[in-house]
Design an enzyme around this catalytic site. Sequence first.
Site, PDB file in Angstrom:
ATOM      1  N   ASP A  28      38.310  32.206  26.899  1.00  0.00           N
ATOM      2  CA  ASP A  28      38.863  32.971  25.770  1.00  0.00           C
ATOM      3  C   ASP A  28      40.179  32.386  25.273  1.00  0.00           C
ATOM      4  O   ASP A  28      40.496  32.457  24.081  1.00  0.00           O
ATOM      5  CB  ASP A  28      39.087  34.428  26.184  1.00  0.00           C
ATOM      6  CG  ASP A  28      37.795  35.236  26.195  1.00  0.00           C
ATOM      7  OD1 ASP A  28      36.744  34.685  25.815  1.00  0.00           O
ATOM      8  OD2 ASP A  28      37.828  36.415  26.591  1.00  0.00           O
TER       9      ASP A  28
ATOM     10  N   LYS B   5      28.573  40.366  36.620  1.00  0.00           N
ATOM     11  CA  LYS B   5      29.117  41.522  37.347  1.00  0.00           C
ATOM     12  C   LYS B   5      30.504  41.812  36.788  1.00  0.00           C
ATOM     13  O   LYS B   5      31.485  41.179  37.166  1.00  0.00           O
ATOM     14  CB  LYS B   5      29.193  41.267  38.848  1.00  0.00           C
ATOM     15  CG  LYS B   5      29.750  42.459  39.636  1.00  0.00           C
ATOM     16  CD  LYS B   5      29.873  42.136  41.114  1.00  0.00           C
ATOM     17  CE  LYS B   5      30.410  43.327  41.902  1.00  0.00           C
ATOM     18  NZ  LYS B   5      31.803  43.667  41.550  1.00  0.00           N
TER      19      LYS B   5
ATOM     20  N   SER C 285      31.898  38.201  39.329  1.00  0.00           N
ATOM     21  CA  SER C 285      33.108  39.000  39.488  1.00  0.00           C
ATOM     22  C   SER C 285      34.371  38.187  39.189  1.00  0.00           C
ATOM     23  O   SER C 285      34.597  37.777  38.058  1.00  0.00           O
ATOM     24  CB  SER C 285      33.126  39.588  40.899  1.00  0.00           C
ATOM     25  OG  SER C 285      34.184  40.481  41.089  1.00  0.00           O
TER      26      SER C 285
END
Length: 529
Positions: free
Chosen positions: A290, A304, A279
């Site tokens: 990224d 998740k 999460s």
Amino acid sequence: MLGVTLSSVAQTPRFKLGKWTEIQTAILQELNRSYVDSLPVDRIERRGIDAMLADLDPYTVFIPEEENENLQMMIHKTYGGIGAVIYKPDVQGPVIINEPYANSPAAKNGLVCGDEIYAIDGEPTAGLTSQQSSEKMRGEPGTQVTFQVKKLATGEMVDVVVTREMIKIGDIEYAGMLDDKFGYISQNGFTDGVGNEFRQKVAELKKQGMQTLILDLRGNGGGLMNEAAEIVSAFVPKGSLVVSAQGREARASYVLRTTKDPVDVKLPVIVLVDSGSASASEIVAGALQDMDRATIMGERTFGKGLVQSIRSLPYGGELKVTTAKYYTPSGRCVQAIDYAQRREDGSVASIPDSLTHEFKTAHGRTVRDGGGITPDVELKFREYSRLTYSLVTYGILEQYALEYVRRHASIPPVEEFHLSADDYEDFINFAKEREFDYRSSAKTYFDRAKEELKRDGLDEAMKAELDALEKSLNMEKEDFLRLKKDEIIPFIEEEIVVRYYFQEAGVKIRIRYDDALRQAMASPLIKQY
């Protein structure tokens, strides 16, 4: 034409919802009138609701009013109480203080590990379960609770009056320098305020000379998305995209960007993750990956990528409902493609590249979706035997730590404390008298195979072979404990030190034996800025 119109209406979600609601109500009313026995409405309705929600995803759950405190504990990690972990091995026995928290009301009033509580506000603890005892110890901050305590050190029975406080269980377990270069922060959650605390810790470590930060999110199951954004904000320019959420409702779709100036945009950062990182942990790891702002090390994360929201229900209940999926800055969804493709611990299994999609980081590197965050650098984590897991599960290590505290008024500072060879022999003598499943993994598989052969009627035909194999697999409890000495000692040391020096001491012991952490520190692939 009319028939076509009615058929179309019958296929709409609104019509289907009304239809099944009416059917369910009619069934309950008929059962209430006709069923032979008294109808346990509360029980069957709760089971029905739980079964209905379980068919959706693991995270959409009903929380009745009486369980709301548990929800607040999950979101905020706060409760009104004395701040101590208790242990009650015998329902008819006393409550044992297992571990008071640092600076807690329990610690301030002299309650220590091994103290035994025989009464809470005049009510004997004999006959109470651990849960019932815990509930009596909790209460509104500012209120008092009186304990009848048998002190560990003297054996004296005394009354101890404690004023309850709001207890906050911190998300940052430890922050400190590993050497003259590496700073280290171990974080185990994402509840209210952890982002600000994290930024402060980073600033403090920089003042101590930190040249590279290691953020340890292993085993961190996540929490609040906005706190994940706060963590990321320490390292990237203000206004950077951290995560986007997309759901059916307009209010469930949004983007989160950093809203604060960074602490340091050049500091090299390592983020440690494993299959228990989920999460919000995956939001942090995915966003920094990224943006090519950190080196992610460890193993593939849990997978998740679902967002839960809290919706109020009648009679004080709450519905924690999945309302959206979240996406990292490159557009990846962290959610596993298939719920069924999960490992034993619930984390995402290996996904073939043919089922995934490519995305690009800020510097043009290729990353993939399909479930979880794949690290830039894979680390080899230590694997533990079934014996060690069993010692933890059965509470043998915890029980021994309590016994150790009873016999040792003090221990050396954490940095100097080591379990001696004599201490480990003492542990073996303690453990061999306790009941727990000490079979090896191979022996458990053998036992299952033997049962299957018996069902198939093949056990007698293979008796000689089975007896020979079983004899070679059997190992005396003491021998097995000695064989796994190096594996077990770190767990014993951790259990002991936290009872003298609180939770932070336990992290220091884990660092002492953390081979994966040393692999990360030695990696030549740490991104420089």
